[in-house]
Scaffold this motif. Structure first.
Motif, PDB file in Angstrom:
ATOM      1  N   THR A 295      16.277  17.452  28.228  1.00  0.00           N
ATOM      2  CA  THR A 295      16.211  15.992  28.222  1.00  0.00           C
ATOM      3  C   THR A 295      16.348  15.492  26.788  1.00  0.00           C
ATOM      4  OG1 THR A 295      14.758  16.033  30.124  1.00  0.00           O
ATOM      5  CG2 THR A 295      14.815  13.988  28.854  1.00  0.00           C
TER       6      THR A 295
ATOM      7  N   SER B 189      13.769   8.755  26.872  1.00  0.00           N
ATOM      8  CA  SER B 189      14.590   9.790  27.497  1.00  0.00           C
ATOM      9  C   SER B 189      15.773   9.126  28.189  1.00  0.00           C
ATOM     10  CB  SER B 189      13.760  10.633  28.455  1.00  0.00           C
ATOM     11  OG  SER B 189      13.543   9.936  29.645  1.00  0.00           O
ATOM     12  N   THR B 190      16.956   9.652  27.918  1.00  0.00           N
ATOM     13  CA  THR B 190      18.186   8.958  28.292  1.00  0.00           C
ATOM     14  C   THR B 190      19.143   9.856  29.070  1.00  0.00           C
ATOM     15  OG1 THR B 190      17.972   7.743  26.240  1.00  0.00           O
ATOM     16  CG2 THR B 190      20.089   7.576  27.335  1.00  0.00           C
TER      17      THR B 190
ATOM     18  N   LYS C 247      19.650  13.719  30.981  1.00  0.00           N
ATOM     19  CA  LYS C 247      19.217  15.043  31.404  1.00  0.00           C
ATOM     20  C   LYS C 247      20.465  15.905  31.486  1.00  0.00           C
ATOM     21  CE  LYS C 247      15.126  13.653  33.876  1.00  0.00           C
ATOM     22  NZ  LYS C 247      13.941  14.417  33.831  1.00  0.00           N
TER      23      LYS C 247
ATOM     24  N   ALA D 189      21.129   1.920  35.811  1.00  0.00           N
ATOM     25  CA  ALA D 189      20.228   2.629  36.721  1.00  0.00           C
ATOM     26  C   ALA D 189      18.818   2.082  36.509  1.00  0.00           C
ATOM     27  CB  ALA D 189      20.283   4.126  36.453  1.00  0.00           C
TER      28      ALA D 189
ATOM     29  N   LYS E  99      16.045   2.307  37.931  1.00  0.00           N
ATOM     30  CA  LYS E  99      14.867   3.151  38.121  1.00  0.00           C
ATOM     31  C   LYS E  99      14.624   4.105  36.946  1.00  0.00           C
ATOM     32  CE  LYS E  99      14.544   2.998  43.107  1.00  0.00           C
ATOM     33  NZ  LYS E  99      14.745   3.729  44.357  1.00  0.00           N
ATOM     34  N   ARG E 100      15.641   4.302  36.117  1.00  0.00           N
ATOM     35  CA  ARG E 100      15.468   5.192  34.966  1.00  0.00           C
ATOM     36  C   ARG E 100      14.707   4.481  33.857  1.00  0.00           C
ATOM     37  NH1 ARG E 100      18.886   9.972  35.223  1.00  0.00           N
ATOM     38  NH2 ARG E 100      19.111  10.174  37.460  1.00  0.00           N
ATOM     39  N   LYS E 101      13.971   5.269  33.089  1.00  0.00           N
ATOM     40  CA  LYS E 101      13.217   4.717  31.975  1.00  0.00           C
ATOM     41  C   LYS E 101      14.137   3.965  31.018  1.00  0.00           C
ATOM     42  CE  LYS E 101       9.429   7.093  30.812  1.00  0.00           C
ATOM     43  NZ  LYS E 101       8.748   8.265  30.316  1.00  0.00           N
TER      44      LYS E 101
ATOM     45  N   GLU F   1      22.251   5.334  33.277  1.00  0.00           N
ATOM     46  CA  GLU F   1      22.462   6.742  33.552  1.00  0.00           C
ATOM     47  C   GLU F   1      23.815   7.156  32.990  1.00  0.00           C
ATOM     48  OE1 GLU F   1      22.071   7.855  37.665  1.00  0.00           O
ATOM     49  OE2 GLU F   1      22.894   9.851  37.261  1.00  0.00           O
TER      50      GLU F   1
END
Lengths: 340, 324
Positions: free
Chosen positions: A241, A252-253, A255, A302, A304-306, A310
């Motif tokens: 990550t 965090s961007t 994975k 996205a 839902k991503r921090k 994405e």
């Protein structure tokens, strides 16, 4: 190179790939191996080597249980061995007793994959473990680590699609960008597929390959910092990550399952092993010191991503050894790419 | 255990001390065991020549035949083969009927370059544990050297010189004994020469070697095997020799992580230490009531021995003995 039959031969290939230089050396090994393989084994070999998810017949925990039963080694001693090797398939292979000098009953890789390993998923688990122990005796000690990786659905050796395509290209004459494209779409490991894989390029494929060669700038890149690494059930690090800066903290961007250069991957793995600050389950938290250049194919929103975005197909292109983490990209800049 | 090394107060001598002392019993001539600057040395007769190479030709060295007993202040001391390198010894110490054996570094599998290990019965056994994990299990020596010879032949066929890295004392001579001189010429790096000669003068049969500096200008290195210490292939040597393939010889090569950590892409599992099964059988063969473990995976080995019902301690941390 003398390539013997079946699993032993595939395991030998994996061992050689493990220490070969990525690039022409890996490609040459693959083409030498595949040239003397029947189509069934060739199809399976490629299927097992390309980066993709594969079938897990038994969990690493089950293999460990069977290994402890065979060897009588206590659990704590197994853990110490695991700390030393960092790889469950390897630990188990090294711990198992060496079969006495009799000849192993090897079989073609396709027989192992089509007939033998699937028996591990049917019937009661105790019967499956008995069959697993029989398999361990059937292969020679050098092949056991590879067998364990196939049973647990772990990649037996890390080879890039590019090198695989180059190796195949030397064999069949089809240009490697076309082979790369063919290898990148989902396939079943059958002799028919292998035949098609090696067939001459169609005009459409050539045009597509040409388009990609002419406009390589589709890929975009940014600089990011390693935050966490995740261990898979095999003990290998399977997911990295990376983060970018947002208001002076790393977010965090990306994975990333895939480091392009194996040497870089090994170096990052070693860094994680030696610098883990904290373990959260399978997650290893590391200090923000590894700065890399990440390539990706696109970026989408996205919620839902921090990070709120994405990245598509992120790949580690390079470890920027001398870069200061402070030089990494910002989230704002990445978001700007969507608007653009 | 003291800050100068393992000390026997009754006999007033040290075993493999690392600071200057009056009387040093040296198990073998590797530099972490044999240090210069001791007033008097005691070692095996088989090991005297190599010890002089390490600590100085004029050092005061008393040499004992294996099994020969000397008395030091009422303590009976004798040396017994350890099978590690030429002249390597276990030290047997007896006082008032109580016997302690210090293993030094040892290997139980016999090889042709030194006297094979002999188990010595004792009450207390002090053992090394360099490879004290069950993942370390060595293949038979013959099998390993047949791989080495195959590698050499293959490199030769593909036009590469073969460079085999190993310690200058012990490992390299053992490799030399395992090489097949019928394949091609064997060269050694200058630093190996005195040790190889010491082995020859001790009567160990070794194939002929030349030093790499002695080859003719137009020599075809692709046929050659070169024995060298790790790190010795400088860019100048590489340019001189041309295309080469390198391999390390070490017990650490048994594990992939170990071989990567040592910078080599490739290596052979050749160790002059006991593996796990031999460690366990060596301990059992001494019939010792108490085992002290040092040098390596001491903690692991101690825990394992205790679980099998033996009295075991880590030497140096749990078992400190006399302090100076």
């Amino acid at each position: 190179m003398d390539w013997r039959a079946g699993m032993k031969r595939f395991a030998e290939l994996c061992r050689l790939l493990d220490r070969a230089e990525p690039g022409s050396e890996v490609a040459a090994l693959l083409s030498s191996y595949l040239s003397s393989c029947n189509s069934e084994d060739a199809a399976w070999s490629i299927y097992l080597l390309v980066p993709q998810s594969r079938n897990r017949y038994l969990s690493t925990q089950r293999l460990k249980k069977a290994c402890l039963e065979v060897t009588g080694i206590p659990d704590w001693l197994y853990s110490e061995c695991m700390d030393e090797t960092g790889d469950a398939s390897e630990t188990i292979a090294l711990l198992l007793p060496n079969p006495d000098d009799r000849e192993p009953e090897d079989a073609p890789l396709a027989v192992w994959m089509n007939e033998r390993l699937p028996t591990l998923t049917s019937g009661p688990i105790d019967d499956a473990l008995i069959r697993l122990k029989e398999f361990w005796v059937q292969v020679d000690s050098d092949s056991r680590m590879t067998l364990n990786k196939l049973v647990t659905g772990t990649r037996p050796a890390k080879v890039s699609v590019q090198d695989l395509a180059r190796g195949l290209s030397a064999l069949c004459g089809t240009i490697s960008p076309v082979l790369e494209a063919r290898l990148s779409s989902p396939f079943s490991p059958t002799p028919e597929w292998y035949g098609l894989l090696k067939s001459p390029a169609t005009l459409e494929e050539l045009a597509e390959a040409n388009r990609r060669l002419v406009s390589p700038s589709e890929k975009q890149e940014f600089t990011a910092v390693l935050m966490y690494a995740e261990r898979g059930s095999s003990g290998d690090l399977v997911l990295f990550t990376f983060g970018v800066w947002h208001e002076k903290i790393l977010v965090s961007t990306a994975k990333v399952p895939w480091v392009r250069d194996r040497e870089v991957e090994l170096a990052i793995e070693a860094f994680v092993r030696e610098n883990t600050l904290e373990k959260r389950g399978p997650i290893r938290v590391v200090p923000p010191k590894v700065v890399v250049r990440l390539e990706f194919e696109g970026v989408i929103i996205a919620p839902k991503r921090k990070a709120g975005i994405e990245l598509l197909q992120p790949t580690v292109a390079e470890w920027l050894i001398d870069a200061d983490p402070i030089e990494a990209s910002t989230l704002q800049w990445l978001k700007g790419l969507i608007a653009g | 255990m003291t800050n100068r090394g393992l000390f026997c107060p009754a006999g007033d001598f040290y075993i493999d001390p690392w600071r200057s002392v009056d009387r040093a019993v040296v198990t073998h001539a590797h530099s972490d065991h044999a240090r210069p600057g001791m007033r008097n040395y005691l070692c095996s007769a088989e090991g005297e020549t190599v010890l002089r190479l390490r600590v100085g030709a004029k050092s005061a060295i008393q040499a004992l035949e294996y099994g020969e007993v000397v008395e030091m202040n009422g303590v009976k001391l004798s040396l017994h083969p350890a099978g590690h390198i030429l002249g390597s010894s276990q030290v047997r110490v007896e006082l008032n009927g109580e016997v302690i054996v210090v293993s030094g570094d040892y290997k139980t599998e016999a090889d042709s370059t030194c006297t094979p290990f002999e188990p010595v019965k004792c009450h207390t056994f002090i053992t090394e544990s360099t490879f004290g994990l069950p993942i370390y299990t060595w293949a038979k020596e013959g099998a390993v050297f047949s791989q080495v010879n195959d590698w050499w032949r293959n490199n030769q066929a593909e036009g590469f010189a073969s460079v085999l890295y190993g310690y200058s004392l012990g490992k390299s001579q053992r490799a030399l004994a395992g090489l097949d001189p019928g394949i091609g010429p064997i060269f050694e790096h200058e630093t190996l020469r005195p040790y190889t000669n010491a082995y020859r003068s001790a009567g160990i049969q070794l194939p002929k070697t030349k030093t790499i500096g002695r080859a003719k200008e137009d020599f075809d290195w692709a046929t050659a095997m070169i024995l060298a210490p790790p790190g010795s292939m400088t860019s100048a040597w590489r340019a001189h020799i041309g295309p080469m393939r390198t391999a390390f010889m070490s017990g650490w090569m048994a594990v992939r992580k170990g071989s990567r950590g040592r910078g080599g892409q490739f290596g052979f599992v050749v160790s002059d230490h006991v593996d796990w099964p031999s460690l366990m059988s060596a301990i059992a063969a001494t019939e010792a009531e108490r085992v002290l473990v040092t040098h390596g995976f001491s903690k692991t080995v101690v825990r394992y021995l205790r679980e099998t019902g033996l009295e075991a301690y880590e030497l140096g941390s749990e078992w400190t003995g006399e302090q100076e």
